[in-house]
Design an enzyme around this catalytic site. Sequence first.
Site, PDB file in Angstrom:
ATOM      1  N   HIS A  78      -0.329  16.178  -8.447  1.00 56.45           N
ATOM      2  CA  HIS A  78       0.407  16.448  -7.201  1.00 56.45           C
ATOM      3  C   HIS A  78       1.117  17.791  -7.324  1.00 56.45           C
ATOM      4  O   HIS A  78       1.941  17.976  -8.234  1.00 56.45           O
ATOM      5  CB  HIS A  78       1.454  15.362  -6.948  1.00 56.45           C
ATOM      6  CG  HIS A  78       0.889  13.973  -6.927  1.00 56.45           C
ATOM      7  ND1 HIS A  78       0.051  13.527  -5.928  1.00 56.45           N
ATOM      8  CD2 HIS A  78       1.028  12.942  -7.786  1.00 56.45           C
ATOM      9  CE1 HIS A  78      -0.285  12.268  -6.180  1.00 56.45           C
ATOM     10  NE2 HIS A  78       0.287  11.896  -7.303  1.00 56.45           N
ATOM     11  N   ALA A 105       5.607   9.083  -8.149  1.00 62.06           N
ATOM     12  CA  ALA A 105       4.648   9.787  -8.999  1.00 62.06           C
ATOM     13  C   ALA A 105       4.750  11.313  -8.946  1.00 62.06           C
ATOM     14  O   ALA A 105       3.850  11.998  -9.381  1.00 62.06           O
ATOM     15  CB  ALA A 105       3.227   9.357  -8.625  1.00 62.06           C
TER      16      ALA A 105
HETATM   17  N1  LIG Z   1       5.914   5.562  -4.555  1.00 62.59           N
HETATM   18  C1  LIG Z   1       4.939   6.034  -5.310  1.00 62.59           C
HETATM   19  O1  LIG Z   1       4.986   7.180  -5.804  1.00 62.59           O
HETATM   20  C2  LIG Z   1       3.768   5.166  -5.597  1.00 62.59           C
HETATM   21  C3  LIG Z   1       3.601   3.984  -4.918  1.00 62.59           C
HETATM   22  N2  LIG Z   1       2.525   3.177  -5.185  1.00 62.59           N
HETATM   23  C4  LIG Z   1       2.386   1.959  -4.388  1.00 62.59           C
HETATM   24  O2  LIG Z   1       3.009   0.875  -5.071  1.00 62.59           O
HETATM   25  C5  LIG Z   1       2.357  -0.354  -4.709  1.00 62.59           C
HETATM   26  C6  LIG Z   1       1.953  -1.124  -5.976  1.00 62.59           C
HETATM   27  O3  LIG Z   1       1.065  -0.353  -6.732  1.00 62.59           O
HETATM   28  P1  LIG Z   1       0.231  -1.007  -7.929  1.00 62.59           P
HETATM   29  O4  LIG Z   1       1.108  -1.822  -8.787  1.00 62.59           O
HETATM   30  O5  LIG Z   1      -0.568   0.077  -8.525  1.00 62.59           O
HETATM   31  O6  LIG Z   1      -0.746  -1.967  -7.104  1.00 62.59           O
HETATM   32  P2  LIG Z   1      -1.671  -3.162  -7.652  1.00 62.59           P
HETATM   33  O7  LIG Z   1      -2.784  -3.268  -6.686  1.00 62.59           O
HETATM   34  O8  LIG Z   1      -1.980  -2.966  -9.078  1.00 62.59           O
HETATM   35  O9  LIG Z   1      -0.712  -4.423  -7.520  1.00 62.59           O
HETATM   36  C7  LIG Z   1      -0.231  -4.863  -6.279  1.00 62.59           C
HETATM   37  C8  LIG Z   1       0.001  -6.352  -6.350  1.00 62.59           C
HETATM   38  O10 LIG Z   1       0.704  -6.743  -5.174  1.00 62.59           O
HETATM   39  C9  LIG Z   1       0.099  -7.910  -4.626  1.00 62.59           C
HETATM   40  N3  LIG Z   1       0.316  -7.897  -3.178  1.00 62.59           N
HETATM   41  C10 LIG Z   1      -0.181  -7.027  -2.269  1.00 62.59           C
HETATM   42  N4  LIG Z   1       0.272  -7.317  -1.044  1.00 62.59           N
HETATM   43  C11 LIG Z   1       1.059  -8.407  -1.177  1.00 62.59           C
HETATM   44  C12 LIG Z   1       1.822  -9.185  -0.256  1.00 62.59           C
HETATM   45  N5  LIG Z   1       1.839  -8.918   1.068  1.00 62.59           N
HETATM   46  N6  LIG Z   1       2.541 -10.225  -0.731  1.00 62.59           N
HETATM   47  C13 LIG Z   1       2.526 -10.528  -2.054  1.00 62.59           C
HETATM   48  N7  LIG Z   1       1.821  -9.830  -2.971  1.00 62.59           N
HETATM   49  C14 LIG Z   1       1.102  -8.782  -2.534  1.00 62.59           C
HETATM   50  C15 LIG Z   1      -1.368  -7.830  -5.020  1.00 62.59           C
HETATM   51  O11 LIG Z   1      -1.964  -9.125  -5.075  1.00 62.59           O
HETATM   52  C16 LIG Z   1      -1.288  -7.174  -6.401  1.00 62.59           C
HETATM   53  O12 LIG Z   1      -1.192  -8.121  -7.451  1.00 62.59           O
HETATM   54  C17 LIG Z   1       1.146   0.032  -3.848  1.00 62.59           C
HETATM   55  O13 LIG Z   1       1.456  -0.084  -2.475  1.00 62.59           O
HETATM   56  C18 LIG Z   1       0.943   1.505  -4.192  1.00 62.59           C
HETATM   57  O14 LIG Z   1       0.303   2.227  -3.179  1.00 62.59           O
HETATM   58  C19 LIG Z   1       1.632   3.503  -6.153  1.00 62.59           C
HETATM   59  C20 LIG Z   1       1.760   4.676  -6.841  1.00 62.59           C
HETATM   60  C21 LIG Z   1       2.800   5.633  -6.575  1.00 62.59           C
HETATM   61  O1  LIG Z   2       0.402   7.334  -8.264  1.00 65.19           O
HETATM   62  C1  LIG Z   2       0.106   8.409  -7.730  1.00 65.19           C
HETATM   63  O2  LIG Z   2      -0.236   9.431  -8.368  1.00 65.19           O
HETATM   64  C2  LIG Z   2       0.250   8.602  -6.265  1.00 65.19           C
HETATM   65  C3  LIG Z   2      -0.050   7.447  -5.465  1.00 65.19           C
HETATM   66  O3  LIG Z   2      -0.888   6.627  -5.746  1.00 65.19           O
HETATM   67  C4  LIG Z   2       0.726   7.331  -4.228  1.00 65.19           C
HETATM   68  O4  LIG Z   2       1.487   8.261  -3.906  1.00 65.19           O
HETATM   69  O5  LIG Z   2       0.580   6.306  -3.558  1.00 65.19           O
END
Ligand SMILES: NC(=O)C1=CN([C@@H]2O[C@H](COP(=O)(O)OP(=O)(O)OC[C@H]3O[C@@H](n4cnc5c(N)ncnc54)[C@H](O)[C@@H]3O)[C@@H](O)[C@H]2O)C=CC1
Ligand SMILES: O=C([O-])CC(=O)C(=O)O
Length: 253
Positions: free
Chosen positions: A204, A120
């Site tokens: 950010h 992000a």
């Molecule tokens: N690298 C980056 O810049 C970013 C990373 N993220 C991370 O990416 C990940 C996904 O984000 P979103 O799609 O927004 O989350 P979300 O909450 O919308 O979806 C996550 C899904 O994963 C499933 N889940 C969680 N733990 C699990 C497990 N151990 N085994 C199987 N399924 C599992 C949940 O049931 C849910 O359906 C989160 O950890 C979030 O913090 C989010 C935004 C930015």
């Molecule tokens: O999506 C974003 O803006 C940032 C975020 O949630 C993360 O870094 O986990």
Amino acid sequence: MKVGLIGCGAIANIIVTSTLDDENIEITHFFDNDVERAENLASIANGIAVIDFDKMVREVDLVLECASPSSVVEYAPKVLSSGRDMIIMSIGALMDKEFYTSISKIAKDNNSRVHLPSGAVVGLDGLKAVSNFNLHEVNLVTRKSPKSLGREIDKEEVLFEGKASDAVKEFPYNINVAATISLACNMDINVKIIVDPNVDRNVHEISAIGDFGEFKTTTMNYPCAANPKTSMLAALSAINLLRSFNETISVGF
Ligand SMILES: NC(=O)C1=CN([C@@H]2O[C@H](COP(=O)(O)OP(=O)(O)OC[C@H]3O[C@@H](n4cnc5c(N)ncnc54)[C@H](O)[C@@H]3O)[C@@H](O)[C@H]2O)C=CC1
Ligand SMILES: O=C([O-])CC(=O)C(=O)O
């Protein structure tokens, strides 16, 4: 390239719906603790809702994690030891040095690779370029709405000030960007997290100072409709990475 997903939430939905017509990216397997979510996304992509995780790993070329830090700890060793590559979105998990070293070794021993998308934020290309050139200081200020941070407040408040390694422990679903930046420049960067009722974006700001000079980047993200913590750019960066595997000429490194 056959791809299996861990996590079928906000990021997964954007990735899947945006790549349906992409002939080089075939997202075939859908795994989620919440089986209904896996089934819904599988039906959109004409894929398989996974019950047997090990079978999924055998049947795909790459596993894309977009679930949670704990899912990375649970599944990355399995995926990498099977020789499959992995894209990780929950990058905060890698701030644990012991875990980082352990999966690096597994990947090396099994000829597999771990890819961490820029997520992000913008600016990682420059940070990587200057990281070995006397980089003095890197700061991240993240500003999100009360809805994104799950707070009920009516005035701006600093929720966290400290190192990235502690930020990811306190805010595991909100500050993966701090981990990505830290890993890109090999430094436990300074992080400030602000909850601000006057913003509707996930903002950010990175500032870096070193012998190269100085830069600042500001990313003002629209949050995902399905999850206000998460910015749309995070999903788009993963799509960009998936597409880059088929590029002959790579731009932007
Ligand atoms: N690298 C980056 O810049 C970013 C990373 N993220 C991370 O990416 C990940 C996904 O984000 P979103 O799609 O927004 O989350 P979300 O909450 O919308 O979806 C996550 C899904 O994963 C499933 N889940 C969680 N733990 C699990 C497990 N151990 N085994 C199987 N399924 C599992 C949940 O049931 C849910 O359906 C989160 O950890 C979030 O913090 C989010 C935004 C930015
Ligand atoms: O999506 C974003 O803006 C940032 C975020 O949630 C993360 O870094 O986990």
